[in-house]
Scaffold this motif. Sequence first.
Motif, PDB file in Angstrom:
ATOM      1  N   GLN A  22       1.236 -10.324   2.844  1.00 41.88           N
ATOM      2  CA  GLN A  22       1.676  -9.185   2.040  1.00 41.88           C
ATOM      3  C   GLN A  22       1.774  -7.908   2.874  1.00 41.88           C
ATOM      4  OE1 GLN A  22      -1.022  -9.172  -1.293  1.00 41.88           O
ATOM      5  NE2 GLN A  22       0.219 -10.662  -2.418  1.00 41.88           N
ATOM      6  N   ALA A  23       0.848  -7.717   3.814  1.00 41.77           N
ATOM      7  CA  ALA A  23       0.902  -6.535   4.670  1.00 41.77           C
ATOM      8  C   ALA A  23       2.131  -6.584   5.587  1.00 41.77           C
ATOM      9  CB  ALA A  23      -0.373  -6.417   5.498  1.00 41.77           C
ATOM     10  N   VAL A  24       2.429  -7.760   6.138  1.00 37.59           N
ATOM     11  CA  VAL A  24       3.621  -7.896   6.976  1.00 37.59           C
ATOM     12  C   VAL A  24       4.871  -7.643   6.140  1.00 37.59           C
ATOM     13  CG1 VAL A  24       5.014  -9.528   8.327  1.00 37.59           C
ATOM     14  CG2 VAL A  24       2.548  -9.418   8.681  1.00 37.59           C
ATOM     15  N   ARG A  25       4.899  -8.170   4.923  1.00 38.45           N
ATOM     16  CA  ARG A  25       6.035  -7.916   4.024  1.00 38.45           C
ATOM     17  C   ARG A  25       6.206  -6.421   3.776  1.00 38.45           C
ATOM     18  NH1 ARG A  25       6.470 -10.930  -1.403  1.00 38.45           N
ATOM     19  NH2 ARG A  25       8.551 -10.087  -1.170  1.00 38.45           N
ATOM     20  N   LEU A  26       5.099  -5.741   3.560  1.00 38.83           N
ATOM     21  CA  LEU A  26       5.141  -4.310   3.255  1.00 38.83           C
ATOM     22  C   LEU A  26       5.690  -3.497   4.426  1.00 38.83           C
ATOM     23  CD1 LEU A  26       4.423  -2.259   1.058  1.00 38.83           C
ATOM     24  CD2 LEU A  26       2.218  -2.010   2.165  1.00 38.83           C
ATOM     25  N   VAL A  27       5.259  -3.811   5.645  1.00 35.34           N
ATOM     26  CA  VAL A  27       5.703  -3.009   6.791  1.00 35.34           C
ATOM     27  C   VAL A  27       7.076  -3.423   7.314  1.00 35.34           C
ATOM     28  CG1 VAL A  27       3.353  -2.435   7.494  1.00 35.34           C
ATOM     29  CG2 VAL A  27       4.510  -4.350   8.585  1.00 35.34           C
TER      30      VAL A  27
END
Length: 109
Positions: A22-27
């Motif tokens: 989810q963090a990779v998706r966000l950035v």
Amino acid sequence: MEEPEFDVLLVSGGGRGIDVVQAVRLVTGLSAWRSKQLIEAAPTTVVDGTWFQAAADAARRLNAVGARADLVCRWCERAMSPEECPVDPRPCSSPFLSPTGCPASQPRA
């Protein structure tokens, strides 16, 4: 003066699996499937050529969920953790030197 661009290098995807995805998706703005592929391909660049503060924020977001992400200056090619800035007191070795140098060499405000 022109500022250097920074990349965010995902060194390892460890940590909490779904949270890292989810963090990779966000950035990155990528899909969950593509984000998972990036994590599995670590070390890899997840954010390419952005200004210092945006790169530092992205790296901190990834590090907060257990991944390991570093910043890479495109001018001097130094890799650093966002918490390590300034990396060292030496000036940036860029051919595009500005009076203040690379943000990675500047003291924190």
